[in-house]
Design a protein around this motif. Structure first.
Motif, PDB file in Angstrom:
ATOM      1  N   LEU A 148     -26.651 -48.662 -85.091  1.00 14.74           N
ATOM      2  CA  LEU A 148     -26.650 -49.289 -83.766  1.00 14.74           C
ATOM      3  C   LEU A 148     -25.465 -48.824 -82.930  1.00 14.74           C
ATOM      4  O   LEU A 148     -25.630 -48.375 -81.792  1.00 14.74           O
ATOM      5  N   THR A 149     -24.275 -48.927 -83.477  1.00 16.13           N
ATOM      6  CA  THR A 149     -23.074 -48.688 -82.675  1.00 16.13           C
ATOM      7  C   THR A 149     -22.794 -47.212 -82.434  1.00 16.13           C
ATOM      8  O   THR A 149     -22.284 -46.838 -81.369  1.00 16.13           O
ATOM      9  N   PHE A 204     -25.394 -58.416 -86.014  1.00 16.79           N
ATOM     10  CA  PHE A 204     -25.116 -58.885 -84.647  1.00 16.79           C
ATOM     11  C   PHE A 204     -23.709 -58.554 -84.175  1.00 16.79           C
ATOM     12  O   PHE A 204     -23.497 -58.117 -83.037  1.00 16.79           O
ATOM     13  N   HIS A 205     -22.702 -58.770 -85.003  1.00 17.25           N
ATOM     14  CA  HIS A 205     -21.325 -58.797 -84.525  1.00 17.25           C
ATOM     15  C   HIS A 205     -20.783 -57.424 -84.127  1.00 17.25           C
ATOM     16  O   HIS A 205     -19.996 -57.325 -83.175  1.00 17.25           O
ATOM     17  N   GLU A 206     -21.187 -56.374 -84.811  1.00 18.19           N
ATOM     18  CA  GLU A 206     -20.669 -55.044 -84.461  1.00 18.19           C
ATOM     19  C   GLU A 206     -21.074 -54.630 -83.041  1.00 18.19           C
ATOM     20  O   GLU A 206     -20.200 -54.277 -82.238  1.00 18.19           O
ATOM     21  N   ASN A 250     -19.554 -51.808 -73.992  1.00 19.21           N
ATOM     22  CA  ASN A 250     -20.633 -51.577 -73.033  1.00 19.21           C
ATOM     23  C   ASN A 250     -21.807 -52.522 -73.194  1.00 19.21           C
ATOM     24  O   ASN A 250     -22.840 -52.352 -72.546  1.00 19.21           O
ATOM     25  N   THR A 251     -21.700 -53.529 -74.087  1.00 15.34           N
ATOM     26  CA  THR A 251     -22.834 -54.421 -74.319  1.00 15.34           C
ATOM     27  C   THR A 251     -22.655 -55.761 -73.604  1.00 15.34           C
ATOM     28  O   THR A 251     -21.542 -56.229 -73.402  1.00 15.34           O
ATOM     29  N   ARG A 308     -21.265 -60.169 -92.647  1.00 15.00           N
ATOM     30  CA  ARG A 308     -22.037 -59.081 -92.055  1.00 15.00           C
ATOM     31  C   ARG A 308     -22.663 -58.209 -93.137  1.00 15.00           C
ATOM     32  O   ARG A 308     -22.075 -57.980 -94.181  1.00 15.00           O
ATOM     33  N   GLN A 309     -23.844 -57.679 -92.841  1.00 15.35           N
ATOM     34  CA  GLN A 309     -24.570 -56.912 -93.847  1.00 15.35           C
ATOM     35  C   GLN A 309     -23.874 -55.592 -94.183  1.00 15.35           C
ATOM     36  O   GLN A 309     -24.070 -55.047 -95.270  1.00 15.35           O
TER      37      GLN A 309
END
Length: 444
Positions: free
Chosen positions: A114-115, A151-153, A159-160, A302-303
């Protein structure tokens, strides 16, 4: 409560409908899922999509669970799903019929994907990160409750845009599980009943046989990971006579609550975070979610941490137990598709298979019933070669034990011929002769 945080809450609060209007064409939405799915917000966005008010918006994460009315072929060009796992029939149907997309990924690596790949180069505000959370506490913190997940990262990326859906039904659960109001852009409220995993009330004879085989191989003092399915929940009940078990898992289900209340799951012998049940998401009954609330024994993390094989391996006697759909005679395991037809996803199977084998005294088990009934009759799930198009979830190089109702095949260190012999011995007796003939034909 601090008046400053209350004022900030009021400034950032808006209706579900107004929050849905923040979504614009070309946006990417990272949505938390399972019991932390922001159902009200996703439904409001889905209504806009069905009205064709925007185009090319992508929903990324686990596929939706309760918000599924908008998952339709005609909505796909406007609001499409890209999922790393399939939990519900509407998402499964959409993926296999081409109006949803599947992203192959190990669970521990989803936050990095994602990041560093999907969101990194987007203009500010084009990525929306959304989750259901608890009400804000006096210090200005919300809790992602049953699922910190991935979610947290992305929520901490510059920019989110972060939108939270406050739900009074969410449990406040300790761990790496909190976000401060200063990190939030907008807030909505929706007291939606949480997604629950229906309890499996009946176990098959095959499930019972597999669970009993596993029971013999799980030592007192082990740290356990139980995957999704009826057999792992059954095994959880059978473990009641064990002693000093610990838990390090991705999914926290009803079995963990049951064992903790018996005093079996006390974590006294756990070498990483002793006495703590560590997980990255919960999927169970309402009673399990209530048990998690402010329970110091439970940590949701977190996973990227729970599913890191090198973290998993820091637990001595780590035992991972997951389900498979089919296995070939060399030990290749498919757990996510039936041929090319997607059924679930990669999830954390490979993470825990690797992690258990990095653990001192660890063991990894991949379980499946020996046969399945299809429209063409009964078939063996141990096969000479995987069906064309099957996804290899766990490669043969990493497999430790394969378990059916007929026994346990230990494949680590075995050559191809030995593996074939081991696997044929735990296949259904009706198919063993045929498998031997095929093995000879394939020089196995």
């Amino acid at each position: 409560m601090n008046s400053k945080f209350q004022e900030e809450y009021k400034r950032k609060f808006m209706s579900l409908e107004d929050a849905a209007k923040l979504i614009q064409s070309g946006d990417k939405i990272v949505s938390n899922q399972c019991a932390s799915e922001p159902v009200g917000l996703l439904n409001a966005i889905g209504k806009r999509a069905m009205a064709k008010e925007f185009d090319d918006v992508e929903h990324i994460g686990f596929g939706p669970t309760l918000s599924t009315d908008w998952i339709k072929p005609e909505v796909y060009p406007h609001f499409r799903i890209s999922t790393t796992f399939i939990l519900t029939p509407p998402v499964r149907k959409a993926v296999n019929n081409g109006y949803a997309d599947f992203i192959p990924e190990h669970l521990h690596n989803v936050p990095n994907t994602l990041t560093n790949y999907l969101l990194k180069d987007l203009p500010p505000g084009k990525a929306k990160v959304i989750s259901s959370v608890t009400p804000m506490d006096k210090h200005g913190y919300f809790c992602t409750a049953t699922a910190p997940f991935y979610f947290h990262e992305p929520a901490r990326m510059e920019n989110t845009m972060v939108i939270l859906e406050v739900n009074e039904n969410q449990p406040r659960v300790f761990g790496d599980n909190f976000i401060h109001i200063s990190q939030v852009d907008y807030i909505v409220e929706n007291n939606q009943p949480l997604f629950t995993n229906p309890a499996v009330t009946e176990s098959t004879a095959e499930d019972i046989a597999i669970a009993n085989l596993l029971l013999e191989m799980i030592e007192d003092g082990s740290t356990i990971q139980l995957g999704i399915g009826g057999m792992p929940n059954l095994l959880g009940k059978l473990l009641a006579n064990k002693h000093d078990l610990g838990a390090h898992t991705e999914m926290l289900g009803d079995a963990y609550k049951y064992l903790w209340e018996l005093g079996v799951l006390n974590g006294k012998k756990k070498t990483l975070k002793p006495e703590k049940i560590c997980a990255c998401f919960a999927m169970g009954s309402v009673e399990t979610y209530q048990w998690m609330h402010e329970n110091p024994a439970v940590e949701m993390r977190r996973q990227a941490w729970t599913n890191d094989p090198y973290i998993i391996g820091q637990n001595n006697k780590m035992v991972s137990i997951n389900q498979a759909l089919s296995v070939d005679l060399t030990g290749q395991v498919c757990s996510e598709s039936i041929g090319p037809i997607m059924y679930s996803g990669t999830g954390g199977q490979m993470d825990f298979t690797l992690g258990s084998q990095l653990s001192p005294g660890g063991k990894g088990f991949l379980c499946l019933k020996s046969t399945a009934v299809t429209k063409n009759g009964r078939i063996s799930k141990i096969v000479p070669l995987l069906n064309h198009g099957s996804a290899i979830t766990t490669p043969r190089q990493e497999v430790n034990h394969i378990v059916t109702e007929y026994g346990v095949a230990q494949l680590r260190g075995k050559n191809i011929k030995q593996r074939a012999q081991e696997l044929i011995s735990i296949a259904h007796p009706d198919f063993r002769a045929e498998l031997r003939e095929e093995a000879k034909r394939l020089n196995l």
